[in-house]
Design an enzyme around this catalytic site. Sequence first.
Site, PDB file in Angstrom:
ATOM      1  N   ARG A 136       0.877  -1.227   0.268  1.00 27.97           N
ATOM      2  CA  ARG A 136       0.034   0.061  -0.110  1.00 27.97           C
ATOM      3  C   ARG A 136       0.846   1.463  -0.125  1.00 27.97           C
ATOM      4  NH1 ARG A 136      -5.066  -0.276   4.065  1.00 27.97           N
ATOM      5  NH2 ARG A 136      -3.271  -0.538   5.642  1.00 27.97           N
ATOM      6  N   ASP A 137       2.089   1.176   0.022  1.00 28.19           N
ATOM      7  CA  ASP A 137       2.834   2.614  -0.176  1.00 28.19           C
ATOM      8  C   ASP A 137       4.388   2.333  -0.988  1.00 28.19           C
ATOM      9  OD1 ASP A 137       3.145   5.147   0.336  1.00 28.19           O
ATOM     10  OD2 ASP A 137       4.393   4.781   2.251  1.00 28.19           O
ATOM     11  N   ILE A 138       4.159   1.698  -2.390  1.00 29.58           N
ATOM     12  CA  ILE A 138       5.098   1.309  -2.964  1.00 29.58           C
ATOM     13  C   ILE A 138       5.281   3.105  -3.807  1.00 29.58           C
ATOM     14  CG2 ILE A 138       5.781   0.416  -5.266  1.00 29.58           C
ATOM     15  CD1 ILE A 138       4.516  -2.130  -4.175  1.00 29.58           C
ATOM     16  N   THR A 179       0.476   6.964   0.306  1.00 27.87           N
ATOM     17  CA  THR A 179       0.645   8.270  -0.529  1.00 27.87           C
ATOM     18  C   THR A 179       0.208   8.586  -1.676  1.00 27.87           C
ATOM     19  OG1 THR A 179       3.126   7.799   0.376  1.00 27.87           O
ATOM     20  CG2 THR A 179       2.855   9.501  -1.428  1.00 27.87           C
TER      21      THR A 179
END
Length: 281
Positions: A136-138, A179
Amino acid sequence: MTSPVDVAQEFCAANGHTFIGPVGAGAFKETFHIVLATGGPQALKVFQPGFSPERTSRELSAMQRCSHPNIANLTSIAGFYHDGIQFLLSVEEFLPGGTLTTRLQRGSFTRTEALGIGNQLVNAVAHIASHDLVHRDIKPDNILFRQDGVTPVIVDFGLVRDLVRTSLTHTWFMRGPGTPYFASPEQLRNEKAMIDWRSDQFSLGVVMTIGLFGIHPYQEEEALPAQTVERVAERAPQSNRFLKCAKEVGMPFLIRMTAPWPVERFRLPENLQVVWEEASR
């Protein structure tokens, strides 16, 4: 007031490690470069006391479950008291090659570079998915390189979603974790039922598109980042400029990776792995 650097320095002194200096800081933890008493360089993370123990537990549990050359390796976890306060610390492998953010400041990927780096990251995302996890935050800040400068490693599982456990994100939140500039529409809209590995697929597609062309797939001419994020959230069409670039470079699968609806993306990780491997050959 106790600071994470004080905790890190005392931990090193108590265990015979060498404290080198800070590496980076997030909202809930700080990372330091240390050298173990045995001589190996490592990254020491100091978690802020009191921050969502459930989320911290899931982050560390996810890293322990993963074992892949393109995912950061968790060495150990420790509780450490400083001034009567207990801190949670983790020791992870130190990645000296810098972030993808720094790498892209030197210029865009060539097609060959993108295929090589992307193929490794696709395999890492597939490994994460095999454990029913969604990172969920690549994003470029969460992709570091090993010493060779060409082996990418996904780090920071602080927002990981474990699909076999109850979600920690409230349903009434207008926006889910992630992000915004790299998040999928379902994350931006907190459509929890739609979030699975295809959300990571979307984010990776955005990262590789920016790395290749310097633009977001949904970015219109001269649009501000916030306007691009709104287009993603609204599931507006991808920009014509992006569609043209992806086709011209012979990587049309980037279009499918960043499709607005999960059902339009690659259904299984192995489907995505095949197209990257074929393109790389």
